[in-house]
Design an enzyme around this catalytic site. Structure first.
Site, PDB file in Angstrom:
ATOM      1  N   CYS A 113      15.123  -3.082  13.852  1.00  0.00           N
ATOM      2  CA  CYS A 113      14.207  -2.949  14.997  1.00  0.00           C
ATOM      3  C   CYS A 113      14.764  -3.594  16.259  1.00  0.00           C
ATOM      4  O   CYS A 113      14.302  -3.293  17.361  1.00  0.00           O
ATOM      5  CB  CYS A 113      12.852  -3.560  14.663  1.00  0.00           C
ATOM      6  SG  CYS A 113      12.131  -2.875  13.183  1.00  0.00           S
ATOM      7  N   HIS A 253       8.417  -5.444  20.899  1.00  0.00           N
ATOM      8  CA  HIS A 253       8.531  -4.529  19.768  1.00  0.00           C
ATOM      9  C   HIS A 253       7.136  -4.253  19.213  1.00  0.00           C
ATOM     10  O   HIS A 253       6.318  -5.162  19.076  1.00  0.00           O
ATOM     11  CB  HIS A 253       9.414  -5.169  18.695  1.00  0.00           C
ATOM     12  CG  HIS A 253       9.525  -4.350  17.452  1.00  0.00           C
ATOM     13  ND1 HIS A 253       9.735  -2.986  17.489  1.00  0.00           N
ATOM     14  CD2 HIS A 253       9.444  -4.695  16.141  1.00  0.00           C
ATOM     15  CE1 HIS A 253       9.782  -2.533  16.243  1.00  0.00           C
ATOM     16  NE2 HIS A 253       9.603  -3.539  15.416  1.00  0.00           N
ATOM     17  N   ASN A 283       5.077   1.646  13.897  1.00  0.00           N
ATOM     18  CA  ASN A 283       6.337   0.939  14.136  1.00  0.00           C
ATOM     19  C   ASN A 283       7.484   1.954  14.044  1.00  0.00           C
ATOM     20  O   ASN A 283       7.786   2.447  12.966  1.00  0.00           O
ATOM     21  CB  ASN A 283       6.490  -0.164  13.084  1.00  0.00           C
ATOM     22  CG  ASN A 283       7.767  -0.965  13.248  1.00  0.00           C
ATOM     23  OD1 ASN A 283       8.643  -0.602  14.035  1.00  0.00           O
ATOM     24  ND2 ASN A 283       7.871  -2.047  12.508  1.00  0.00           N
TER      25      ASN A 283
HETATM   26  O1  UT7 Z   1       9.649  -4.215  12.584  1.00  0.00           O
HETATM   27  C1  UT7 Z   1       9.655  -5.146  11.559  1.00  0.00           C
HETATM   28  C2  UT7 Z   1       8.981  -4.541  10.396  1.00  0.00           C
HETATM   29  N1  UT7 Z   1       7.957  -5.227   9.735  1.00  0.00           N
HETATM   30  C3  UT7 Z   1       6.895  -5.871  10.239  1.00  0.00           C
HETATM   31  O2  UT7 Z   1       6.767  -6.111  11.385  1.00  0.00           O
HETATM   32  C4  UT7 Z   1       5.858  -6.303   9.286  1.00  0.00           C
HETATM   33  C5  UT7 Z   1       5.340  -7.673   9.519  1.00  0.00           C
HETATM   34  N2  UT7 Z   1       4.194  -7.913   8.650  1.00  0.00           N
HETATM   35  C6  UT7 Z   1       2.995  -7.391   8.884  1.00  0.00           C
HETATM   36  O3  UT7 Z   1       2.782  -6.719   9.874  1.00  0.00           O
HETATM   37  C7  UT7 Z   1       1.882  -7.725   7.913  1.00  0.00           C
HETATM   38  O4  UT7 Z   1       2.353  -8.685   7.003  1.00  0.00           O
HETATM   39  C8  UT7 Z   1       1.347  -6.498   7.146  1.00  0.00           C
HETATM   40  C9  UT7 Z   1       0.567  -5.608   8.108  1.00  0.00           C
HETATM   41  C10 UT7 Z   1       2.489  -5.719   6.548  1.00  0.00           C
HETATM   42  C11 UT7 Z   1       0.413  -6.938   6.068  1.00  0.00           C
HETATM   43  O5  UT7 Z   1      -0.647  -7.729   6.598  1.00  0.00           O
HETATM   44  P1  UT7 Z   1      -1.028  -9.114   5.919  1.00  0.00           P
HETATM   45  O6  UT7 Z   1      -2.198  -9.619   6.631  1.00  0.00           O
HETATM   46  O7  UT7 Z   1       0.214  -9.971   5.905  1.00  0.00           O
HETATM   47  O8  UT7 Z   1      -1.446  -8.649   4.466  1.00  0.00           O
HETATM   48  P2  UT7 Z   1      -0.800  -9.045   3.057  1.00  0.00           P
HETATM   49  O9  UT7 Z   1       0.540  -8.443   2.900  1.00  0.00           O
HETATM   50  O10 UT7 Z   1      -0.940 -10.526   2.874  1.00  0.00           O
HETATM   51  O11 UT7 Z   1      -1.825  -8.302   2.106  1.00  0.00           O
HETATM   52  C12 UT7 Z   1      -3.204  -8.613   2.097  1.00  0.00           C
HETATM   53  C13 UT7 Z   1      -3.899  -7.685   1.147  1.00  0.00           C
HETATM   54  C14 UT7 Z   1      -3.219  -7.579  -0.223  1.00  0.00           C
HETATM   55  O12 UT7 Z   1      -4.238  -7.506  -1.190  1.00  0.00           O
HETATM   56  P3  UT7 Z   1      -4.613  -8.805  -2.066  1.00  0.00           P
HETATM   57  O13 UT7 Z   1      -3.354  -9.168  -2.792  1.00  0.00           O
HETATM   58  O14 UT7 Z   1      -5.051  -9.839  -1.065  1.00  0.00           O
HETATM   59  O15 UT7 Z   1      -5.709  -8.293  -2.940  1.00  0.00           O
HETATM   60  C15 UT7 Z   1      -2.508  -6.250  -0.164  1.00  0.00           C
HETATM   61  O16 UT7 Z   1      -2.362  -5.669  -1.430  1.00  0.00           O
HETATM   62  O17 UT7 Z   1      -3.927  -6.358   1.674  1.00  0.00           O
HETATM   63  C16 UT7 Z   1      -3.459  -5.441   0.685  1.00  0.00           C
HETATM   64  N3  UT7 Z   1      -2.822  -4.309   1.341  1.00  0.00           N
HETATM   65  C17 UT7 Z   1      -3.496  -3.219   1.724  1.00  0.00           C
HETATM   66  N4  UT7 Z   1      -4.793  -2.880   1.604  1.00  0.00           N
HETATM   67  C18 UT7 Z   1      -5.172  -1.689   2.124  1.00  0.00           C
HETATM   68  C19 UT7 Z   1      -1.529  -4.174   1.705  1.00  0.00           C
HETATM   69  N5  UT7 Z   1      -1.354  -2.998   2.307  1.00  0.00           N
HETATM   70  C20 UT7 Z   1      -2.564  -2.384   2.334  1.00  0.00           C
HETATM   71  C21 UT7 Z   1      -3.021  -1.147   2.847  1.00  0.00           C
HETATM   72  N6  UT7 Z   1      -4.324  -0.864   2.718  1.00  0.00           N
HETATM   73  N7  UT7 Z   1      -2.207  -0.274   3.472  1.00  0.00           N
END
Ligand code: UT7
Length: 357
Positions: A113, A253, A283
């Site tokens: 990115c 970004h 993204n």
């Molecule tokens: O350009 C660089 C590329 N990457 C990024 O910029 C990503 C950076 N990270 C993020 O933007 C965030 O970490 C995410 C948006 C990817 C995730 O958000 P988060 O608040 O960090 O959520 P998490 O990964 O801690 O997941 C929280 C919950 C989990 O469930 P449990 O374990 O708490 O029951 C996940 O399984 O959300 C669940 N989850 C979803 N639920 C519904 C993960 N993806 C999804 C989804 N829909 N698409």
């Protein structure tokens, strides 16, 4: 020898097909509410089967060349930033060079990115040392080809698109005033495609395990991003002899609205100085900043004299930031584009007046 490098042309292309959050709900166990509240994304564009990184690049590049008032043959360098190239080799830049009728060096740049800003800083060196007059810098991704549509934690995030700029030598003060690039490769596994390279060639088993798709430890990347966005931007500003207060527009970004908000808060920027379009594109990795720049120009938020701060982070992990003082006369260059997109306002009256000053 000219020491300034100015953006003289810009263009973007996104595929026609749109996948909304409702469409994602039909593919994986997710919800519009989750995606919107955790990321700010409402939809993303997805390439048609006949579209590739090079076709998207060429469409964006043609616009950028037209706005710069030059042709492919006038280019001295082409850099394409991407992690979703047409082929492992040859480079996508080679294909773009041929299609544009350019007769210059062309290569792909891989910093995920952060790739567009890495590439901008490289093109700047060629211009500042006098060896190139016009460089084409493209950020492009067709991430829909490398995203695992069975993994809800990643597939809802990414989209396809391309953005391009022409960077030209200029005697007029302005253009790229400062930048920084950074890398920390301690944890490549935080965001990667594990299989398909020399470390893990593709086998039936790795493909069955879906290791040929993007894998990410989202919350780790999130923590890194909120840390690095502000510090990288401050470093580039300091290199330009500026502070965050001097920025007229912050173009970060577009990975997650919460990350953008955290960075803006750290830099003490009011929301009107922050450009956000993640809701429309998701993204798009290396394409996100040049697409955002094009839209910011379209919306009249960029004007001659304006100081733009751009910052990105991504797989690697990598980060990069740049400060650009805008010099292109948008009011006149935009006229042909305005005609094509009737009704689109490209500059407020106040900004037009600022152009005269
Ligand atoms: O350009 C660089 C590329 N990457 C990024 O910029 C990503 C950076 N990270 C993020 O933007 C965030 O970490 C995410 C948006 C990817 C995730 O958000 P988060 O608040 O960090 O959520 P998490 O990964 O801690 O997941 C929280 C919950 C989990 O469930 P449990 O374990 O708490 O029951 C996940 O399984 O959300 C669940 N989850 C979803 N639920 C519904 C993960 N993806 C999804 C989804 N829909 N698409």
């Amino acid at each position: 020898m000219s020491q300034y490098s100015a953006i003289t042309g810009w263009g973007m292309y996104v595929p026609e097909k749109v996948m909304t959050n409702a469409d994602m709900e039909r593919i994986v166990e997710t919800s519009d509410e989750w995606i919107t509240s955790r990321t700010g994304i409402k939809q993303r564009h997805v390439a048609a089967p006949n579209e590739t990184a090079s076709t998207l690049s060429i469409a964006a590049a043609r616009q950028a060349l037209e706005r710069a008032g030059i042709e492919g043959k006038d280019l001295g360098l082409i850099i394409v930033a991407t992690v979703s190239a047409d082929y492992p080799f040859p480079s996508t830049a080679n294909l773009v060079q041929h299609a544009l009728g350019a007769q210059c060096g062309a290569f792909d740049m891989q910093a995920a990115c952060s790739g567009f800003l890495y590439s901008l800083s490289i093109a700047h060196q060629f211009i500042a040392n006098g060896s190139v007059k016009h460089a084409l810098v493209i950020g492009v991704e067709v991430l829909s080809r490398v995203v695992d549509y069975t993994d809800r934690a990643t597939c809802v995030l990414f989209g396809d698109g391309a953005g391009a700029v022409v960077l030209s030598a200029s005697d007029q003060p302005g253009g790229l005033l400062g930048f920084t690039i950074g890398s920390d490769g301690a944890r490549p596994d935080l965001l990667w495609i594990p299989t398909g390279g020399s470390a893990e060639p593709a086998t039936e088993q790795t493909i069955r395990d879906r290791r040929n798709f993007v894998q990410m430890q989202g919350s780790e990347v999130f923590k890194f991003a909120t840390r690095v966005m502000g510090t990288a931007m401050e470093e580039a500003l300091a290199n330009a002899g500026m502070t965050a207060d001097d920025m007229d527009l912050f173009i970060p970004h577009q990975a997650n609205l919460r990350i953008i908000e955290a960075a803006s808060k750290r830099l003490n920027l009011p929301s009107e100085k922050v450009f956000v379009n993640i809701q429309d594109y998701g993204n798009t990795s290396a394409a996100a900043i040049p697409i955002a720049l094009c839209e910011a120009i379209d919306q009249g938020r960029v004007y001659p004299g304006a100081h733009l701060g751009m910052v990105a982070f991504g797989a690697g992990l990598t980060w990069a930031a740049a400060v650009v003082q805008w010099t292109a006369p948008i009011a006149t260059q935009e006229n042909s584009y305005k005609a094509a997109k009737a009704g689109v306002k490209t500059g407020t009256h106040a900004e037009q007046e600022k152009v005269q000053v």
